[in-house]
Design a protein around this motif. Sequence first.
Motif, PDB file in Angstrom:
ATOM      1  N   ARG A  34      -0.296  10.289  -3.017  1.00  0.00           N
ATOM      2  CA  ARG A  34       0.176  11.336  -3.779  1.00  0.00           C
ATOM      3  C   ARG A  34       1.038  12.062  -2.779  1.00  0.00           C
ATOM      4  N   ARG A  35       0.689  12.886  -1.909  1.00  0.00           N
ATOM      5  CA  ARG A  35       1.297  13.738  -1.071  1.00  0.00           C
ATOM      6  C   ARG A  35       2.806  12.935  -0.383  1.00  0.00           C
ATOM      7  N   VAL A  36       2.462  11.544   0.145  1.00  0.00           N
ATOM      8  CA  VAL A  36       3.889  11.003   0.436  1.00  0.00           C
ATOM      9  C   VAL A  36       4.785  11.070  -0.672  1.00  0.00           C
ATOM     10  N   VAL A  37       4.416  10.697  -2.004  1.00  0.00           N
ATOM     11  CA  VAL A  37       5.327  10.596  -2.974  1.00  0.00           C
ATOM     12  C   VAL A  37       5.814  12.118  -3.570  1.00  0.00           C
ATOM     13  N   GLU A  38       4.935  13.171  -3.366  1.00  0.00           N
ATOM     14  CA  GLU A  38       5.685  14.278  -3.660  1.00  0.00           C
ATOM     15  C   GLU A  38       6.155  14.994  -2.531  1.00  0.00           C
ATOM     16  N   GLY A  39       6.017  14.333  -1.217  1.00  0.00           N
ATOM     17  CA  GLY A  39       7.003  15.108  -0.032  1.00  0.00           C
ATOM     18  C   GLY A  39       8.201  14.171   0.421  1.00  0.00           C
ATOM     19  N   ALA A  40       8.288  13.110  -0.122  1.00  0.00           N
ATOM     20  CA  ALA A  40       9.511  12.042   0.407  1.00  0.00           C
ATOM     21  C   ALA A  40      10.762  12.552  -0.144  1.00  0.00           C
ATOM     22  N   THR A  41      11.665  12.422   0.651  1.00  0.00           N
ATOM     23  CA  THR A  41      13.192  12.690   0.000  1.00  0.00           C
ATOM     24  C   THR A  41      13.848  11.397  -0.411  1.00  0.00           C
ATOM     25  N   CYS A  42      13.094  10.239  -0.235  1.00  0.00           N
ATOM     26  CA  CYS A  42      13.691   9.003  -0.442  1.00  0.00           C
ATOM     27  C   CYS A  42      12.684   8.617  -1.423  1.00  0.00           C
ATOM     28  N   PRO A  43      13.225   7.187  -2.273  1.00  0.00           N
ATOM     29  CA  PRO A  43      12.248   6.581  -3.108  1.00  0.00           C
ATOM     30  C   PRO A  43      10.744   6.187  -2.807  1.00  0.00           C
ATOM     31  N   VAL A  44       9.982   6.140  -3.427  1.00  0.00           N
ATOM     32  CA  VAL A  44       8.537   5.776  -2.725  1.00  0.00           C
ATOM     33  C   VAL A  44       8.109   4.727  -3.823  1.00  0.00           C
ATOM     34  N   ALA A  45       7.571   3.614  -3.322  1.00  0.00           N
ATOM     35  CA  ALA A  45       7.086   2.489  -3.990  1.00  0.00           C
ATOM     36  C   ALA A  45       5.438   2.636  -4.093  1.00  0.00           C
ATOM     37  N   VAL A  46       4.726   2.829  -5.320  1.00  0.00           N
ATOM     38  CA  VAL A  46       3.430   2.449  -5.296  1.00  0.00           C
ATOM     39  C   VAL A  46       3.069   1.350  -5.609  1.00  0.00           C
ATOM     40  N   ILE A  47       2.309   0.792  -4.749  1.00  0.00           N
ATOM     41  CA  ILE A  47       1.761  -0.868  -5.255  1.00  0.00           C
ATOM     42  C   ILE A  47       0.234  -0.956  -5.651  1.00  0.00           C
ATOM     43  N   PRO A  48      -0.216  -1.309  -6.777  1.00  0.00           N
ATOM     44  CA  PRO A  48      -1.281  -1.583  -7.323  1.00  0.00           C
ATOM     45  C   PRO A  48      -1.957  -2.745  -6.427  1.00  0.00           C
ATOM     46  N   SER A  49      -3.458  -2.875  -6.648  1.00  0.00           N
ATOM     47  CA  SER A  49      -3.970  -3.933  -5.921  1.00  0.00           C
ATOM     48  C   SER A  49      -5.123  -4.245  -6.796  1.00  0.00           C
ATOM     49  N   PRO A  50      -5.409  -5.552  -7.226  1.00  0.00           N
ATOM     50  CA  PRO A  50      -4.657  -6.657  -6.871  1.00  0.00           C
ATOM     51  C   PRO A  50      -3.254  -6.511  -7.615  1.00  0.00           C
ATOM     52  N   LEU A  51      -2.255  -7.461  -6.996  1.00  0.00           N
ATOM     53  CA  LEU A  51      -1.109  -7.360  -7.674  1.00  0.00           C
ATOM     54  C   LEU A  51      -0.534  -8.835  -8.122  1.00  0.00           C
ATOM     55  N   GLY A  52      -0.226  -8.911  -9.378  1.00  0.00           N
ATOM     56  CA  GLY A  52       0.350 -10.245  -9.770  1.00  0.00           C
ATOM     57  C   GLY A  52       1.576 -10.615  -9.360  1.00  0.00           C
ATOM     58  N   ALA A  53       2.178 -11.659  -9.743  1.00  0.00           N
ATOM     59  CA  ALA A  53       3.455 -12.299  -9.319  1.00  0.00           C
ATOM     60  C   ALA A  53       4.420 -11.891 -10.765  1.00  0.00           C
ATOM     61  N   HIS A  54       4.934 -10.814 -10.800  1.00  0.00           N
ATOM     62  CA  HIS A  54       5.448 -10.419 -11.922  1.00  0.00           C
ATOM     63  C   HIS A  54       7.006 -10.989 -11.495  1.00  0.00           C
ATOM     64  N   GLU A  55       7.776 -11.460 -12.564  1.00  0.00           N
ATOM     65  CA  GLU A  55       9.227 -12.037 -12.330  1.00  0.00           C
ATOM     66  C   GLU A  55      10.133 -11.254 -13.372  1.00  0.00           C
ATOM     67  N   GLY A  56       9.709 -10.397 -14.206  1.00  0.00           N
ATOM     68  CA  GLY A  56      10.758  -9.911 -15.310  1.00  0.00           C
ATOM     69  C   GLY A  56      11.728  -8.941 -14.660  1.00  0.00           C
ATOM     70  N   PRO A  57      12.259  -8.162 -15.716  1.00  0.00           N
ATOM     71  CA  PRO A  57      13.397  -7.261 -15.570  1.00  0.00           C
ATOM     72  C   PRO A  57      12.709  -6.003 -14.750  1.00  0.00           C
ATOM     73  N   VAL A  58      13.888  -5.442 -14.174  1.00  0.00           N
ATOM     74  CA  VAL A  58      13.429  -4.083 -13.519  1.00  0.00           C
ATOM     75  C   VAL A  58      13.607  -3.211 -15.077  1.00  0.00           C
ATOM     76  N   VAL A  59      12.314  -2.374 -14.959  1.00  0.00           N
ATOM     77  CA  VAL A  59      12.423  -1.341 -16.187  1.00  0.00           C
ATOM     78  C   VAL A  59      12.565  -0.066 -15.719  1.00  0.00           C
ATOM     79  N   VAL A  60      13.268   0.867 -16.202  1.00  0.00           N
ATOM     80  CA  VAL A  60      13.414   1.919 -15.908  1.00  0.00           C
ATOM     81  C   VAL A  60      13.744   3.287 -16.879  1.00  0.00           C
ATOM     82  N   GLY A  61      12.556   4.088 -16.750  1.00  0.00           N
ATOM     83  CA  GLY A  61      12.611   5.113 -17.793  1.00  0.00           C
ATOM     84  C   GLY A  61      13.407   6.280 -17.473  1.00  0.00           C
ATOM     85  N   VAL A  62      13.968   6.604 -18.812  1.00  0.00           N
ATOM     86  CA  VAL A  62      15.159   7.967 -18.814  1.00  0.00           C
ATOM     87  C   VAL A  62      14.699   8.972 -19.687  1.00  0.00           C
ATOM     88  N   ASP A  63      15.338  10.135 -19.309  1.00  0.00           N
ATOM     89  CA  ASP A  63      15.158  11.318 -20.317  1.00  0.00           C
ATOM     90  C   ASP A  63      16.195  12.074 -20.128  1.00  0.00           C
TER      91      ASP A  63
END
Length: 283
Positions: free
Chosen positions: A125-154
């Motif tokens: 959490r502190r890395v995500v909040e303090g980073a000046t670049c994008p941060v990827a958070v990876i769940p575990s276990p992680l499946g082999a997802h092959e679908g599209p890139v989903v982006v939320g907008v507002d």
Amino acid sequence: MMILVAVDGSEGSAAALRWARRFADQMGASMGAIRAWEYPASAVLPGGPSLRGQDEVTAEVTSELTRFLRDELAEGAEGVEAIVEPGVADVAVLRAAERWRADLIVVGRRGLGAVASRLLGSVSRRVVEGATCPVAVIPSPLGAHEGPVVVGVDGSASATAAVEWATEVALALSSPMVVVHAVSYELPGSPYSFGDAMDRAGQALAEEQSRPPREAGVEVRTVVRALDPRALIPETADELDARLVVVGSRGTGPIASLLMGSTASYLAEQCDHPTVVVPRPAP
């Protein structure tokens, strides 16, 4: 692109490391793995414990990190820079990201000392909040997802930055993109026409934020529904088997000064897909 992944020997960080290796290969990116250590580092010697020097501890931690990389990545460990930093974990990761000019930091959802696998760890959490670049958070276990890139907008500056980052990734992966916008108009006694107008406005916003990736050559579709974004985005990701979910760190909510908004925080904690949180552009 330079990708920096934080590891601590846990299964959560191993999942983050494996994902980062695949993503780096797909993006043609360089990659480094960082492990932090903190004082006091002591050795039990005749006569009692004795503090060890920084060089000795750094050499030992580097050896452990190198073994961890080989164990998890096998031949994929070649070319991964082993980085060891003294200090508190999140501070060390952010410091290394600045020094190495990382374009993406990758963290596991939970590291050592995890209590609940679906909660975002304090270091992550502190890395995500303090980073000046994008941060990827990876769940575990992680499946082999092959679908599209989903982006939320507002319509926020963070969302625009998220679309820009997602566009770059979609182009590199030859992946379609799905732009998701959650419309909220559930006011007591609202006339149906008000909801109709909000639907049209929401669709217009989604189409506007879809225009740059379309112009760049990405195949884009939109999803606009009256639903909490914390429900709509992961629901869409699950339905489409999204390879990646991308959101801005802050939206247009009432407390925009917070470092990480409720939607980004919820997705980082709960989404079963790799989730990238993109910070607001610097003023």
